[in-house]
Design an enzyme around this catalytic site. Sequence first.
Site, PDB file in Angstrom:
ATOM      1  CE  LYS A   1      -0.170   5.890  11.970  1.00 41.72           C
ATOM      2  NZ  LYS A   1      -0.601   4.744  11.492  1.00 41.72           N
TER       3      LYS A   1
ATOM      4  CB  THR B   1       0.876   3.142   8.431  1.00 42.77           C
ATOM      5  OG1 THR B   1       0.060   3.268   8.968  1.00 42.77           O
ATOM      6  CG2 THR B   1       1.944   4.501   8.088  1.00 42.77           C
TER       7      THR B   1
END
Length: 275
Positions: A174, A99
Amino acid sequence: MSSPHPTLTCGFIGLGSQGAPIARRMIDAGFETVLWARRPETLEPYQETGARYAGTVEELAGRCEHIGICVVNDNDVRQVCDVILGAARAGTRIAIHSTVHPETVRDLASQAAACGISIIDAPVSGGSPAAEAGVLTLMLGGDARAIELSMPVFRTFGKLIVRLGEVGAGQKVKIINNSLLVANIGLAQAALEAGETLGIDRASLIELLLASSGRSFGLEVRSRMETPAGFRHGGALLRKDLGLLEEVLGEESAPARQLSHAATPFLNEAAQAPA
């Protein structure tokens, strides 16, 4: 036994709590999979599998057509990709499961395109249990053809796999997801504090909330902790992701402010807990 995927060699870098089970799913599915790790002991769990090993990132890049990356942060992703782009063959696909900031993967995609290499941003949700079971959610951004070619790999560890747009789209979704998670945990913390103030037994309150319309995954996560101290490490990672969303949207964005307002008191408590 011969591999059911004899023509595709995969690589994987980042064998942490989530990356390790992802790599294991790829290996167990029959993909020839090459691993690299900074610490040799990280590779020990794979000694009895069909995994192959590379002495350097350059060696791994030169041997593989699909490379998964699941390292911690933007700097780590950039460092690994810089090496890969200098050693990989044209046609290689790099799936970034970390991420990171959407601009990080967009910048890398631009560099990779000049080498004939495709970047797919492919962050995942579900944690180690979902990775082990092969039911992660994958949020994909990138060229549709590159994603299509990588789908047999993604299906080894993913259940819901969605292409959201071009490179960067997966990271945007995300960080929204993670910001909502930590905001929900923060709201759950506030609800438990309200119950305590009103003299309600904590265990009974949690049981009833989890069976009622106020339930959430954030409440489930918070209910497993005695105190916010139990989320010190996870809180630091989610604070990073909340910060990424604020960077993308701007701190004055109403959605960013609302999510931050809900999450920050809990994150502060978690950060103040002893290491």
